[in-house]
Design a protein around this motif. Sequence first.
Motif, PDB file in Angstrom:
ATOM      1  N   VAL A   8       0.859  -1.182   0.000  1.00 38.92           N
ATOM      2  CA  VAL A   8       0.000   0.000   0.000  1.00 38.92           C
ATOM      3  C   VAL A   8       0.895   1.232   0.000  1.00 38.92           C
ATOM      4  N   GLU A   9       0.840   1.987  -1.085  1.00 39.84           N
ATOM      5  CA  GLU A   9       1.768   3.106  -1.302  1.00 39.84           C
ATOM      6  C   GLU A   9       1.119   4.125  -2.220  1.00 39.84           C
ATOM      7  N   ASP A  10       1.179   5.395  -1.840  1.00 39.35           N
ATOM      8  CA  ASP A  10       0.556   6.419  -2.690  1.00 39.35           C
ATOM      9  C   ASP A  10       1.542   7.095  -3.638  1.00 39.35           C
ATOM     10  N   GLU A  11       2.841   6.912  -3.415  1.00 35.12           N
ATOM     11  CA  GLU A  11       3.796   7.499  -4.368  1.00 35.12           C
ATOM     12  C   GLU A  11       3.991   6.519  -5.509  1.00 35.12           C
ATOM     13  N   ILE A  12       3.407   6.851  -6.621  1.00 35.81           N
ATOM     14  CA  ILE A  12       3.310   5.900  -7.721  1.00 35.81           C
ATOM     15  C   ILE A  12       4.671   5.449  -8.247  1.00 35.81           C
ATOM     16  N   LEU A  52       3.368  -1.542   4.212  1.00 29.77           N
ATOM     17  CA  LEU A  52       2.458  -0.409   4.383  1.00 29.77           C
ATOM     18  C   LEU A  52       3.229   0.896   4.463  1.00 29.77           C
ATOM     19  N   ASP A  53       2.836   1.829   3.608  1.00 28.55           N
ATOM     20  CA  ASP A  53       3.348   3.176   3.749  1.00 28.55           C
ATOM     21  C   ASP A  53       2.583   3.810   4.910  1.00 28.55           C
ATOM     22  N   TYR A  54       3.256   4.625   5.697  1.00 28.50           N
ATOM     23  CA  TYR A  54       2.616   5.181   6.889  1.00 28.50           C
ATOM     24  C   TYR A  54       1.565   6.226   6.509  1.00 28.50           C
ATOM     25  N   ILE A  55       2.001   7.239   5.749  1.00 29.79           N
ATOM     26  CA  ILE A  55       1.096   8.344   5.435  1.00 29.79           C
ATOM     27  C   ILE A  55       0.443   8.119   4.078  1.00 29.79           C
ATOM     28  N   LEU A  56      -0.871   8.004   4.107  1.00 29.48           N
ATOM     29  CA  LEU A  56      -1.630   7.701   2.888  1.00 29.48           C
ATOM     30  C   LEU A  56      -2.746   8.718   2.729  1.00 29.48           C
ATOM     31  N   VAL A 103      12.946   3.165   6.980  1.00 24.21           N
ATOM     32  CA  VAL A 103      12.799   4.604   6.789  1.00 24.21           C
ATOM     33  C   VAL A 103      13.123   4.968   5.343  1.00 24.21           C
ATOM     34  N   LYS A 104      12.232   5.795   4.758  1.00 27.88           N
ATOM     35  CA  LYS A 104      12.453   6.298   3.395  1.00 27.88           C
ATOM     36  C   LYS A 104      13.438   7.451   3.425  1.00 27.88           C
ATOM     37  N   PRO A 105      14.305   7.635   2.438  1.00 28.43           N
ATOM     38  CA  PRO A 105      14.474   6.737   1.292  1.00 28.43           C
ATOM     39  C   PRO A 105      15.274   5.502   1.686  1.00 28.43           C
TER      40      PRO A 105
HETATM   41 CA    CA Z   1       2.870   8.306   1.576  1.00 30.07          CA
END
Ligand code: CA
Length: 229
Positions: A8-12, A52-56, A103-105
């Motif tokens: 689950v990730e919003d950064e395509i 899971l990405d944290y912020i969606l 942690v990203k990146p």
């Molecule tokens: Ca995000």
Amino acid sequence: MKSRILYVEDEIKTALSVKQGLEENGFDVHLAGDGALGLKLIESQKFDLYILDYILPGEENGLNLCKAIRSQGILAPVLFLTALDSTQDKVTVLDAGADDYLVKPFEFKELLARIKSLLRRSSNDWNISNILSYADLELNMNTRQALRQGKQIELTAREFKLLEWMMKNKERVISKTEIEKNVWNIFHDTSSNVVEVYINFLRKKIDKGFDPKLIHTLIGQGYILKSSE
Ligand code: CA
């Protein structure tokens, strides 16, 4: 069989490059671009691991999804990806039931190493956790959880015991007397209808709303747990 991963990730851009990298490493990756779709997949399908990405965007963030996974009794590993890097955030996601945190990146090879390690650990857990399964029905003998088509089914202790015994004797005609003896320790009480009553309870829980039916009655002989007629 390929391990199924829900990501689950919003950064395509990140989503597609991670998906491609994981697929090249033999994983079956399913993407969800927001929390709502992620939740829908969590509720309807089974995965071996969740990233899971944290912020969606939307109502559901990664933390809610993680809680949803655990509240459904799913034991598969959850790996968090996030831009936030504070001890408090780590504690929060681990408290929500996550197994690991990146942690990203991040470097793809580190993600890959973490995924492999989590899957190795969980397949060990799975082996010792003693799962009894038949068709799309699963009983976890350690956690006493029942799942059909990945959906959690609430069973009483007696229903669990009856289903456990039927699963151990799957695809075989079992008589009422045998069930009374093995599940209730009743030996000579032929007037009891406790078996019929509990078979009906079980039917309502594991067969109602599902296909194919698993519990069949053979008039004058007993019952059989079987996935086809
Ligand atoms: Ca995000």
